[in-house]
Write a protein that holds these residues in place. Structure first.
Motif, short mmCIF file in Angstrom:
data_model
loop_
_atom_site.label_atom_id
_atom_site.label_comp_id
_atom_site.label_asym_id
_atom_site.label_seq_id
_atom_site.Cartn_x
_atom_site.Cartn_y
_atom_site.Cartn_z
N ALA A 271 0.96 -1.05 0.02
CA ALA A 271 0.05 0.07 0.00
C ALA A 271 0.92 1.31 -0.05
CB ALA A 271 -0.99 -0.12 1.10
N VAL A 272 0.38 2.08 -0.49
CA VAL A 272 0.99 3.32 -0.81
C VAL A 272 0.50 4.42 0.49
CG1 VAL A 272 1.47 5.56 -1.83
CG2 VAL A 272 1.03 3.35 -3.18
N ARG A 273 1.50 4.92 1.00
CA ARG A 273 1.42 5.85 2.21
C ARG A 273 2.72 6.77 2.22
NH1 ARG A 273 4.51 4.27 6.87
NH2 ARG A 273 5.72 2.53 6.54
N LEU A 274 2.21 8.16 2.55
CA LEU A 274 3.34 9.17 2.91
C LEU A 274 4.25 8.85 3.99
CD1 LEU A 274 1.21 12.37 1.50
CD2 LEU A 274 2.94 11.01 0.06
N HIS A 275 5.33 9.03 3.95
CA HIS A 275 6.37 9.17 4.95
C HIS A 275 6.29 10.62 5.22
CE1 HIS A 275 7.78 5.09 4.94
NE2 HIS A 275 7.34 4.87 3.77
N ARG A 276 5.68 11.26 6.27
CA ARG A 276 5.70 12.36 6.48
C ARG A 276 6.96 12.75 7.46
NH1 ARG A 276 0.71 14.15 5.28
NH2 ARG A 276 -1.03 12.96 5.58
N ALA A 277 7.61 11.78 8.06
CA ALA A 277 8.79 12.16 8.79
C ALA A 277 9.71 12.60 7.71
CB ALA A 277 9.18 11.02 9.57
N PHE A 278 9.83 11.89 6.68
CA PHE A 278 10.91 12.17 5.61
C PHE A 278 10.54 13.63 5.02
CE2 PHE A 278 11.47 12.30 1.16
CZ PHE A 278 12.97 12.45 1.03
N LEU A 279 9.35 13.62 4.72
CA LEU A 279 8.88 15.18 4.21
C LEU A 279 9.24 16.15 5.16
CD1 LEU A 279 7.31 16.29 1.82
CD2 LEU A 279 5.26 15.99 3.18
N ARG A 280 8.88 16.05 6.37
CA ARG A 280 9.27 17.26 7.32
C ARG A 280 11.07 17.18 7.85
NH1 ARG A 280 3.96 16.23 10.27
NH2 ARG A 280 5.01 14.24 10.61
N GLY A 281 11.38 16.00 7.51
CA GLY A 281 12.89 16.05 7.97
C GLY A 281 14.12 16.79 7.10
N PRO A 282 15.27 16.68 7.63
CA PRO A 282 16.38 17.45 6.59
C PRO A 282 16.49 16.88 5.40
CG PRO A 282 17.09 16.57 8.86
CD PRO A 282 15.85 16.16 8.82
N LEU A 283 16.54 15.69 5.09
CA LEU A 283 16.69 15.09 3.74
C LEU A 283 15.42 15.38 2.89
CD1 LEU A 283 19.00 13.86 2.17
CD2 LEU A 283 17.96 11.45 2.86
N GLY A 284 14.25 15.62 3.39
CA GLY A 284 13.25 15.69 2.48
C GLY A 284 13.13 17.17 2.03
N THR B 106 16.74 12.83 -8.78
CA THR B 106 16.45 12.99 -7.44
C THR B 106 15.04 13.21 -7.34
OG1 THR B 106 18.42 14.70 -7.59
CG2 THR B 106 16.68 15.13 -5.87
N LEU B 107 14.16 13.44 -8.40
CA LEU B 107 12.69 13.40 -8.50
C LEU B 107 12.31 11.92 -8.17
CD1 LEU B 107 10.19 15.13 -8.96
CD2 LEU B 107 10.19 14.29 -11.16
N GLY B 108 13.09 10.87 -8.88
CA GLY B 108 12.71 9.60 -8.50
C GLY B 108 12.93 9.21 -7.08
N LEU B 109 14.21 9.51 -6.57
CA LEU B 109 14.44 9.19 -5.18
C LEU B 109 13.64 9.65 -4.08
CD1 LEU B 109 18.46 9.63 -5.06
CD2 LEU B 109 17.07 7.52 -5.06
N TYR B 110 13.25 11.04 -4.49
CA TYR B 110 12.06 11.98 -3.64
C TYR B 110 10.94 10.98 -3.43
CZ TYR B 110 9.20 15.48 -1.59
OH TYR B 110 8.55 16.12 -1.05
N PHE B 111 10.45 10.75 -4.69
CA PHE B 111 8.95 9.99 -4.67
C PHE B 111 9.11 8.56 -4.21
CE2 PHE B 111 7.74 13.81 -7.11
CZ PHE B 111 6.61 14.17 -6.35
N LEU B 112 10.15 7.85 -4.76
CA LEU B 112 10.12 6.56 -3.91
C LEU B 112 10.48 6.58 -2.36
CD1 LEU B 112 12.76 4.90 -6.36
CD2 LEU B 112 10.23 4.27 -6.10
N THR B 113 11.11 7.54 -1.72
CA THR B 113 11.23 7.55 -0.29
C THR B 113 10.02 7.95 0.10
OG1 THR B 113 13.69 8.10 -0.96
CG2 THR B 113 12.61 8.44 1.55
N LEU B 114 9.58 9.12 -0.58
CA LEU B 114 8.26 9.62 0.32
C LEU B 114 6.96 8.83 0.23
CD1 LEU B 114 6.55 12.23 1.10
CD2 LEU B 114 6.20 12.92 -1.39
N LEU B 115 7.06 7.73 -0.90
CA LEU B 115 5.68 6.94 -0.86
C LEU B 115 6.20 5.61 -0.31
CD1 LEU B 115 4.62 7.42 -4.58
CD2 LEU B 115 3.59 8.52 -2.29
N GLY B 116 7.44 5.50 0.33
CA GLY B 116 7.83 4.15 0.93
C GLY B 116 8.03 3.11 0.12
N LYS B 117 8.23 3.03 -1.31
CA LYS B 117 8.55 2.25 -2.09
C LYS B 117 9.90 1.66 -2.51
CE LYS B 117 4.26 1.11 -2.81
NZ LYS B 117 3.74 0.06 -2.44
#
Length: 173
Positions: free
Chosen positions: A19-32, A72-83
């Motif tokens: 299932a797709v879910r947003l990793h809000r910790a990544f979004l608000r963290g320094p790397l996000g 970077t766009l790919g890394l960002y969305f793969l990490t954000l969606l937990g995939k």
């Protein structure tokens, strides 16, 4: 004749493993935040170059900026969606993959920024007040500044990823 109605409602569908879910910790963290800034600065870099009249080694700078913007766009969305675990071989080493990507991007953005600085210097003749012909000096200057910003952002995120790895962390966020 109709079949009898079921006695109990069917069980609710459970959240599947994929299932797709947003990793809000990544979004608000320094790397996000750094990834978003890298995307913005990278887009400014390649759009500035693409809208100017360019030739020669500037093609390499444009290639580097578009390539790493897409990666970077790919890394960002793969990490954000937990995939990121779906990436074969590399998904289990996602923090190391991110740090390696950032180090390579910093090295190539350094070369691209050097190219843009050289191009800015070679077009400095048209920075005169009464020069009437079309000139790419200002575009190359803006691209050199954006390239330097990208270089700094990628170095910062590489340092952050290496520090997290040194502390024994395995996850990006």
């Amino acid at each position: 004749m109709l079949p009898p109605p079921p006695r109990q409602p069917p069980p609710q569908a459970r959240a599947v493993r994929g299932a797709v879910r947003l990793h809000r910790a990544f979004l608000r963290g320094p790397l996000g935040v750094l990834r978003l800034l890298q995307l913005l600065a990278g887009a400014a870099f390649w759009i500035t170059i693409a809208t100017s009249r360019y030739q020669g080694p500037v093609h390499f700078a444009l290639f580097v900026s578009v390539l790493f913007w897409l990666l970077t766009l790919g890394l960002y969305f793969l990490t954000l969606l937990g995939k990121h675990e779906l990436v074969p071989v590399l998904g289990s080493r996602w923090l190391v993959v991110n740090a390696a990507h950032d180090l390579l991007a910093a090295a190539l953005y350094g070369a691209a920024t050097g190219i843009m600085i050289a191009q800015t210097r070679s077009h400095s003749y048209c920075n005169l007040k009464d020069y009437q012909m079309a000139c790419a000096y200002h575009a190359f200057l803006a691209a050199a500044v954006c390239g330097g910003l990208c270089l700094g952002l990628y170095l910062l995120s590489a340092l952050y990823g290496c520090c997290r790895r040194y502390q024994g962390e395995q996850e990006v966020a």
